[in-house]
Design a protein around this motif. Structure first.
Motif, mmCIF file in Angstrom:
data_model
loop_
_atom_site.group_PDB
_atom_site.id
_atom_site.type_symbol
_atom_site.label_atom_id
_atom_site.label_comp_id
_atom_site.label_asym_id
_atom_site.label_seq_id
_atom_site.Cartn_x
_atom_site.Cartn_y
_atom_site.Cartn_z
ATOM 1 N N GLU A 93 0.850 -1.165 -0.016
ATOM 2 C CA GLU A 93 -0.079 -0.101 -0.052
ATOM 3 C C GLU A 93 0.802 1.107 -0.089
ATOM 4 O O GLU A 93 1.652 1.392 0.888
ATOM 5 C CB GLU A 93 -0.888 0.048 1.358
ATOM 6 N N GLY A 100 -4.270 14.141 -4.917
ATOM 7 C CA GLY A 100 -4.935 13.505 -5.435
ATOM 8 C C GLY A 100 -5.456 13.672 -6.975
ATOM 9 O O GLY A 100 -4.883 14.544 -7.484
ATOM 10 N N ASP A 102 -7.946 12.094 -10.429
ATOM 11 C CA ASP A 102 -8.957 11.184 -11.081
ATOM 12 C C ASP A 102 -8.652 10.216 -11.846
ATOM 13 O O ASP A 102 -7.969 10.396 -13.099
ATOM 14 C CB ASP A 102 -9.902 12.063 -11.709
ATOM 15 N N SER A 103 -8.170 8.930 -11.573
ATOM 16 C CA SER A 103 -7.320 8.026 -12.297
ATOM 17 C C SER A 103 -8.276 7.550 -13.582
ATOM 18 O O SER A 103 -7.656 7.062 -14.710
ATOM 19 C CB SER A 103 -7.187 6.757 -11.522
ATOM 20 N N GLU A 136 -5.819 -1.427 -6.685
ATOM 21 C CA GLU A 136 -6.952 -0.482 -6.261
ATOM 22 C C GLU A 136 -6.439 0.884 -5.827
ATOM 23 O O GLU A 136 -5.615 1.068 -5.170
ATOM 24 C CB GLU A 136 -7.561 -1.121 -4.968
ATOM 25 N N ILE A 137 -7.019 1.803 -6.735
ATOM 26 C CA ILE A 137 -6.699 3.309 -6.473
ATOM 27 C C ILE A 137 -7.833 4.005 -5.820
ATOM 28 O O ILE A 137 -8.934 3.921 -6.574
ATOM 29 C CB ILE A 137 -6.103 3.580 -7.819
ATOM 30 N N THR A 138 -7.555 4.535 -4.796
ATOM 31 C CA THR A 138 -8.547 5.456 -4.182
ATOM 32 C C THR A 138 -7.936 6.982 -4.101
ATOM 33 O O THR A 138 -6.590 7.135 -3.544
ATOM 34 C CB THR A 138 -9.068 5.039 -2.853
ATOM 35 N N SER A 139 -8.522 8.052 -4.557
ATOM 36 C CA SER A 139 -7.848 9.108 -4.525
ATOM 37 C C SER A 139 -8.854 10.313 -4.185
ATOM 38 O O SER A 139 -9.972 10.178 -4.781
ATOM 39 C CB SER A 139 -6.664 9.520 -5.723
ATOM 40 N N GLY A 140 -8.415 11.330 -3.601
ATOM 41 C CA GLY A 140 -9.298 12.407 -3.384
ATOM 42 C C GLY A 140 -8.609 13.645 -2.756
ATOM 43 O O GLY A 140 -7.221 13.574 -2.683
ATOM 44 N N THR A 144 -3.640 9.906 -2.014
ATOM 45 C CA THR A 144 -3.667 8.898 -2.966
ATOM 46 C C THR A 144 -3.523 7.656 -2.131
ATOM 47 O O THR A 144 -2.393 7.615 -1.469
ATOM 48 C CB THR A 144 -3.307 9.269 -4.294
ATOM 49 N N ARG A 145 -4.201 6.516 -2.376
ATOM 50 C CA ARG A 145 -3.809 5.356 -1.993
ATOM 51 C C ARG A 145 -3.730 4.294 -3.066
ATOM 52 O O ARG A 145 -4.899 4.139 -3.612
ATOM 53 C CB ARG A 145 -4.856 5.024 -0.840
#
Lengths: 152, 119
Positions: A93, A100, A102-103, A136-140, A144-145
């Motif tokens: 991770e 962040g 938007d992928s 898995e990509i989470t971003s805001g 970003t993770r």
């Protein structure tokens, strides 16, 4: 190595190692040494370890270049686990506290576009997705993770 | 850091063999490009990049290799790679480099590839 405890839901029993690296040239190589050590710990094939290492390098340099991290650090967690049917995995991770992105809006790169002289960069996410088994990509606004898993 | 890439060159006629040792990132890529352009300027027709002592090439390094490839193609020359780890080989194919440059298992194979024997 810590056991269970701080692992996210669904990762009970996972063993994990955490580290923080500064946003600085070649620190990604420091991180790959940890990935390699854990891959070797579960006797993962060398070629698969190399794939994890390169995916990790790409995740780190992406953050170094684009994230504009508020704390000038990347927070890394390495987890080892096993599926119910027995397959072992190594998960990495990469968490930044940057701006962040938007992928889904990242334009897929191609070598032809590179030849056309537009941009030769932007391959990181494609390489990560191609080399790892699950991504898995989470971003805001908080950062970003990138969570990526490789099965042994 | 000890992973810094070293590049050495050997000339065999109009073929230049560039051997890398270490991590190919932006600095490593620039080092290769500098040597490659010097070889092209001094008349090399083909470049063989032997990466057998490199285990990681990041996407910045590869983007510089694409620039080298462009320059070689502009000159109607040839670029061949050899000694790639399976991961580097896979990455070059993901990025499409293998469509424009040949990939060979060994340096001798690459030299044969850039010096085709007359029929």
């Amino acid at each position: 190595m810590s056991q269970g405890g701080s692992a996210p839901p669904g990762l009970a029993g996972a063993r994990e190692v955490s580290m923080t690296i500064p946003v600085a040239p070649e620190m990604e190589i420091v991180a790959t040494a940890q990935a390699a050590a854990l891959g070797e710990y579960i006797a993962m094939a060398r070629d698969k370890i190399d794939e994890v290492k390169l995916a990790l390098v790409e995740a780190c340099i992406n953050a170094f270049e684009h994230a504009d991290c508020r704390d000038e650090q990347l927070h890394l967690t390495f987890r080892l686990g096993r599926e119910p049917k027995g397959r072992e995995w190594l998960e990495v991770e990469v968490l930044d506290k940057g701006r962040g992105f938007d992928s889904s809006r990242v334009e897929p790169p191609s070598i032809e576009k590179s030849f056309a002289g537009h941009r030769k960069r932007g391959w990181g996410l494609q390489i990560i997705r191609s080399l790892m088994d699950e991504v898995e990509i989470t971003s805001g606004g908080g950062g970003t993770r990138i969570l990526m898993r490789k099965y042994k | 850091m000890s992973e810094a890439c070293k590049v050495s060159a050997e000339r065999r006629g109009d073929v230049a063999i560039l051997r890398t040792d270490g991590y190919i990132n932006n600095q490593g890529g620039e080092e290769i490009a500098r040597e490659a352009y010097a070889q092209l300027e001094s008349g090399a027709r083909a470049l063989v990049l032997n990466l057998e002592k490199t285990r990681i090439v990041n996407s910045i390094g590869i983007s510089i290799l694409i620039e080298v490839l462009e320059k070689v193609m502009d000159r109607k020359g040839m670029l061949a790679f050899c000694g790639l780890t399976p991961t580097i080989d896979k990455t070059f194919r993901i990025m499409g480099l293998a469509q424009y440059a040949e990939i060979y298992p060994t340096q001798e194979d690459a030299l044969r590839g850039v010096n085709p024997q007359p029929a």
